[in-house]
Design a protein around this motif. Structure first.
Motif, PDB file in Angstrom:
ATOM      1  N   GLY A  50      11.184 -16.267 -78.137  1.00 26.16           N
ATOM      2  CA  GLY A  50      12.195 -16.740 -77.045  1.00 26.16           C
ATOM      3  C   GLY A  50      12.316 -15.602 -76.047  1.00 26.16           C
ATOM      4  O   GLY A  50      12.164 -16.055 -74.852  1.00 26.16           O
ATOM      5  N   HIS A  51      12.229 -14.324 -76.388  1.00 22.77           N
ATOM      6  CA  HIS A  51      12.216 -13.380 -75.375  1.00 22.77           C
ATOM      7  C   HIS A  51      10.986 -13.401 -74.516  1.00 22.77           C
ATOM      8  O   HIS A  51      11.001 -13.121 -73.117  1.00 22.77           O
ATOM      9  CB  HIS A  51      12.381 -11.789 -75.841  1.00 22.77           C
ATOM     10  N   ILE A  52       9.865 -13.919 -75.270  1.00 26.04           N
ATOM     11  CA  ILE A  52       8.491 -13.635 -74.444  1.00 26.04           C
ATOM     12  C   ILE A  52       8.464 -14.881 -73.515  1.00 26.04           C
ATOM     13  O   ILE A  52       8.278 -14.688 -72.358  1.00 26.04           O
ATOM     14  CB  ILE A  52       7.557 -13.660 -75.428  1.00 26.04           C
ATOM     15  N   PHE A  53       9.109 -15.950 -73.812  1.00 26.86           N
ATOM     16  CA  PHE A  53       8.934 -17.145 -72.989  1.00 26.86           C
ATOM     17  C   PHE A  53       9.962 -16.945 -71.811  1.00 26.86           C
ATOM     18  O   PHE A  53       9.593 -17.276 -70.692  1.00 26.86           O
ATOM     19  CB  PHE A  53       9.508 -18.544 -73.694  1.00 26.86           C
ATOM     20  N   VAL A  54      11.227 -16.223 -72.103  1.00 28.72           N
ATOM     21  CA  VAL A  54      12.184 -16.057 -70.800  1.00 28.72           C
ATOM     22  C   VAL A  54      11.641 -15.044 -69.944  1.00 28.72           C
ATOM     23  O   VAL A  54      11.555 -15.350 -68.667  1.00 28.72           O
ATOM     24  CB  VAL A  54      13.404 -15.880 -71.648  1.00 28.72           C
ATOM     25  N   ALA A  55      11.115 -14.148 -70.632  1.00 28.42           N
ATOM     26  CA  ALA A  55      10.529 -12.866 -69.684  1.00 28.42           C
ATOM     27  C   ALA A  55       9.281 -13.620 -68.554  1.00 28.42           C
ATOM     28  O   ALA A  55       9.285 -13.183 -67.684  1.00 28.42           O
ATOM     29  CB  ALA A  55      10.278 -11.812 -70.470  1.00 28.42           C
ATOM     30  N   GLY A  56       8.707 -14.387 -69.375  1.00 26.44           N
ATOM     31  CA  GLY A  56       7.333 -14.880 -68.518  1.00 26.44           C
ATOM     32  C   GLY A  56       7.909 -15.870 -67.461  1.00 26.44           C
ATOM     33  O   GLY A  56       7.302 -15.957 -66.422  1.00 26.44           O
ATOM     34  N   SER A  57       8.846 -16.536 -67.828  1.00 24.33           N
ATOM     35  CA  SER A  57       9.540 -17.668 -67.014  1.00 24.33           C
ATOM     36  C   SER A  57      10.290 -16.848 -65.760  1.00 24.33           C
ATOM     37  O   SER A  57      10.071 -17.314 -64.783  1.00 24.33           O
ATOM     38  CB  SER A  57      10.446 -18.340 -67.682  1.00 24.33           C
ATOM     39  N   ILE A  58      10.842 -15.574 -65.975  1.00 29.76           N
ATOM     40  CA  ILE A  58      11.561 -14.811 -64.873  1.00 29.76           C
ATOM     41  C   ILE A  58      10.221 -14.519 -64.195  1.00 29.76           C
ATOM     42  O   ILE A  58      10.351 -14.313 -62.999  1.00 29.76           O
ATOM     43  CB  ILE A  58      12.243 -13.938 -65.632  1.00 29.76           C
ATOM     44  N   SER A  59       9.110 -14.060 -64.529  1.00 28.06           N
ATOM     45  CA  SER A  59       8.086 -13.446 -63.722  1.00 28.06           C
ATOM     46  C   SER A  59       7.510 -14.429 -62.946  1.00 28.06           C
ATOM     47  O   SER A  59       7.058 -14.272 -61.768  1.00 28.06           O
ATOM     48  CB  SER A  59       7.092 -12.829 -64.618  1.00 28.06           C
ATOM     49  N   GLY A  60       7.388 -15.895 -63.586  1.00 29.30           N
ATOM     50  CA  GLY A  60       6.829 -16.852 -62.890  1.00 29.30           C
ATOM     51  C   GLY A  60       7.717 -17.268 -61.613  1.00 29.30           C
ATOM     52  O   GLY A  60       7.319 -17.623 -60.554  1.00 29.30           O
ATOM     53  N   PHE A  61       9.072 -17.216 -62.011  1.00 31.93           N
ATOM     54  CA  PHE A  61       9.832 -17.620 -60.636  1.00 31.93           C
ATOM     55  C   PHE A  61       9.874 -16.453 -59.666  1.00 31.93           C
ATOM     56  O   PHE A  61       9.990 -16.665 -58.594  1.00 31.93           O
ATOM     57  CB  PHE A  61      11.547 -17.469 -61.297  1.00 31.93           C
ATOM     58  N   VAL A  62       9.860 -14.984 -59.987  1.00 33.03           N
ATOM     59  CA  VAL A  62       9.899 -14.133 -58.832  1.00 33.03           C
ATOM     60  C   VAL A  62       8.502 -14.220 -58.099  1.00 33.03           C
ATOM     61  O   VAL A  62       8.593 -14.035 -57.144  1.00 33.03           O
ATOM     62  CB  VAL A  62       9.943 -12.924 -59.608  1.00 33.03           C
ATOM     63  N   GLN A  63       7.366 -14.247 -59.139  1.00 31.66           N
ATOM     64  CA  GLN A  63       6.192 -14.254 -58.321  1.00 31.66           C
ATOM     65  C   GLN A  63       5.884 -15.436 -57.474  1.00 31.66           C
ATOM     66  O   GLN A  63       5.093 -15.516 -56.395  1.00 31.66           O
ATOM     67  CB  GLN A  63       5.052 -14.003 -59.267  1.00 31.66           C
ATOM     68  N   ALA A  64       6.639 -16.766 -57.639  1.00 32.86           N
ATOM     69  CA  ALA A  64       6.252 -17.770 -56.880  1.00 32.86           C
ATOM     70  C   ALA A  64       6.729 -17.513 -55.304  1.00 32.86           C
ATOM     71  O   ALA A  64       6.199 -18.045 -54.556  1.00 32.86           O
ATOM     72  CB  ALA A  64       7.172 -19.031 -57.382  1.00 32.86           C
ATOM     73  N   TYR A  65       7.683 -17.067 -55.072  1.00 31.40           N
ATOM     74  CA  TYR A  65       8.252 -16.823 -53.677  1.00 31.40           C
ATOM     75  C   TYR A  65       7.349 -15.664 -53.095  1.00 31.40           C
ATOM     76  O   TYR A  65       7.410 -15.639 -51.933  1.00 31.40           O
ATOM     77  CB  TYR A  65       9.827 -16.220 -53.814  1.00 31.40           C
ATOM     78  N   CYS A  66       6.644 -14.686 -53.805  1.00 33.63           N
ATOM     79  CA  CYS A  66       5.974 -13.673 -53.144  1.00 33.63           C
ATOM     80  C   CYS A  66       4.574 -14.497 -52.904  1.00 33.63           C
ATOM     81  O   CYS A  66       3.821 -14.013 -51.991  1.00 33.63           O
ATOM     82  CB  CYS A  66       5.752 -12.363 -54.506  1.00 33.63           C
ATOM     83  N   LEU A  67       4.138 -15.543 -53.863  1.00 32.43           N
ATOM     84  CA  LEU A  67       2.959 -16.068 -53.746  1.00 32.43           C
ATOM     85  C   LEU A  67       2.857 -17.199 -52.809  1.00 32.43           C
ATOM     86  O   LEU A  67       1.834 -17.504 -52.159  1.00 32.43           O
ATOM     87  CB  LEU A  67       2.552 -16.626 -55.164  1.00 32.43           C
ATOM     88  N   ALA A  68       4.037 -17.840 -52.579  1.00 36.41           N
ATOM     89  CA  ALA A  68       4.055 -18.974 -51.515  1.00 36.41           C
ATOM     90  C   ALA A  68       3.503 -18.741 -50.282  1.00 36.41           C
ATOM     91  O   ALA A  68       2.565 -19.412 -50.121  1.00 36.41           O
ATOM     92  CB  ALA A  68       5.727 -19.442 -51.409  1.00 36.41           C
ATOM     93  N   PRO A  69       3.625 -17.983 -49.348  1.00 34.03           N
ATOM     94  CA  PRO A  69       3.050 -17.762 -48.146  1.00 34.03           C
ATOM     95  C   PRO A  69       1.528 -17.682 -48.078  1.00 34.03           C
ATOM     96  O   PRO A  69       0.560 -18.312 -47.341  1.00 34.03           O
ATOM     97  CB  PRO A  69       3.770 -16.619 -47.268  1.00 34.03           C
ATOM     98  N   PHE A  70       1.091 -16.737 -49.214  1.00 31.50           N
ATOM     99  CA  PHE A  70      -0.212 -16.423 -49.364  1.00 31.50           C
ATOM    100  C   PHE A  70      -0.938 -17.824 -49.841  1.00 31.50           C
ATOM    101  O   PHE A  70      -2.028 -18.201 -49.318  1.00 31.50           O
ATOM    102  CB  PHE A  70      -0.574 -15.458 -50.309  1.00 31.50           C
TER     103      PHE A  70
END
Length: 238
Positions: A50-70
Motif C-alpha cells: 500500500g505504501h509503495i503504491f501511494v509513494a509511486g502515485s505521488i511521484s507520478g503526480f509530481v513528475q507529470a507537471y515537470c514533464l508536461a512542457p518537455f
C-alpha cells in the motif's frame, strides 16, 4: 531518411536526468515518510505494498507537471512531417526545441505549454504506483530468501514493471498525444472528455491501445536498465 526516426530526441535526452531524479527522489522520500509514520519497517518482512503504491502515485503526480512542457515539445517535433529546408519547399514549422517552445508561448500563451497536462497527470499518477508496485513485488518474490536483489532480478523486475505500467498508461497516452497536437491549426477537442468520446466514436475503442505493442517492446529494456542503474548507484553511494 533514417534521421526521421530521431525527431525530437534532443529534448528528452537533455531532460531525462531531471525527470528521473524527480520520479525516484519523490518516490524514495515518500516511501520513507510513509514507512516512518506507520512504524512497520522491519527487515526480512514483505514490503508494505500500500505504501509503495501511494509513494509511486505521488511521484507520478509530481513528475507529470515537470514533464508536461518537455513532453509537449517532444510530441510536436516528432509529428512534424515537413522535410528539412529545401529550395521551393516550405520549411518545418519548428526548427528545434527552443524555437518550438517560443512559438507555443507566442501563439498559445504559457498555458499552451501545459496542453494535455491533465491527461498526463491521469496517466502517470496511478501507473507510476503500479510501476513501483510491480518492481518491488517481483523483486521480493524473486529474492525472498536473500538480503538484496541480484542484477538479474533487477533487470527482470524492472522490465516487467515497464511493460505493466505502459499497458495501463497507453489509453491515456493516446489521449494525451492527441490533445498536445490539438491547436496547431484549429481546436478540435473541447477538453479531455471530449477527446476521449470523439476518438472512441470515430475510430472505436481499439484506438486507445494503439502503439501498445511498440510501447511494451521498448519498455522492457529501458526500464530494466533504469532500475539496474538506480539500484547499483544507490549501493555505490551508500
Amino acid at each position: 531518411m533514417v534521421l526521421g526516426f530521431f525527431k525530437g530526441m534532443s529534448f528528452p535526452i537533455s531532460s531525462v536526468a531531471v525527470v528521473n531524479s524527480v520520479i525516484f527522489g519523490t518516490y524514495s522520500n515518500s516511501l520513507l515518510l510513509l514507512s516512518s509514520m506507520s512504524h512497520q519497517e522491519r527487515k526480512g518482512q514483505p514490503p508494505n505494498y500500500g505504501h509503495i503504491f501511494v509513494a509511486g502515485s505521488i511521484s507520478g503526480f509530481v513528475q507529470a507537471y515537470c514533464l508536461a512542457p518537455f513532453d509537449l515539445i517532444k510530441v510536436r517535433l516528432q509529428n512534424q512531417t515537413e522535410p528539412r529546408s529545401r529550395p521551393g519547399v516550405a520549411p518545418p514549422r519548428y526548427s528545434g526545441p527552443l524555437h518550438c517552445a517560443r512559438t507555443i508561448l507566442r501563439e498559445e500563451g504559457p498555458c499552451g505549454l501545459f496542453r494535455g497536462a491533465w491527461a498526463l497527470v491521469l496517466r502517470d499518477t496511478p501507473t507510476m504506483g503500479l510501476y513501483f508496485l510491480t518492481y518491488e513485488g517481483l523483486s521480493w518474490w524473486l529474492t525472498s530468501d536473500s538480503k538484496e536483489p541480484g542484477s538479474a532480478t533487477m533487470l527482470v523486475a524492472g522490465g516487467f514493471a515497464g511493460i505493466m505500467s505502459w499497458t495501463a498508461a497507453t489509453p491515456l497516452d493516446v489521449v494525451k498525444s492527441r490533445m498536445q497536437m490539438d491547436g496547431l491549426k484549429q481546436r478540435e477537442y473541447r477538453g479531455l472528455l471530449d477527446c476521449i468520446v470523439s476518438s472512441a466514436r470515430q475510430e472505436g475503442p481499439c484506438v486507445f491501445f494503439r502503439g501498445l505493442t511498440l510501447n511494451s517492446v521498448r519498455a522492457f529494456p529501458v526500464n530494466a536498465v533504469t532500475f539496474f542503474s538506480y539500484e547499483h548507484l544507490l549501493r555505490f553511494l551508500s
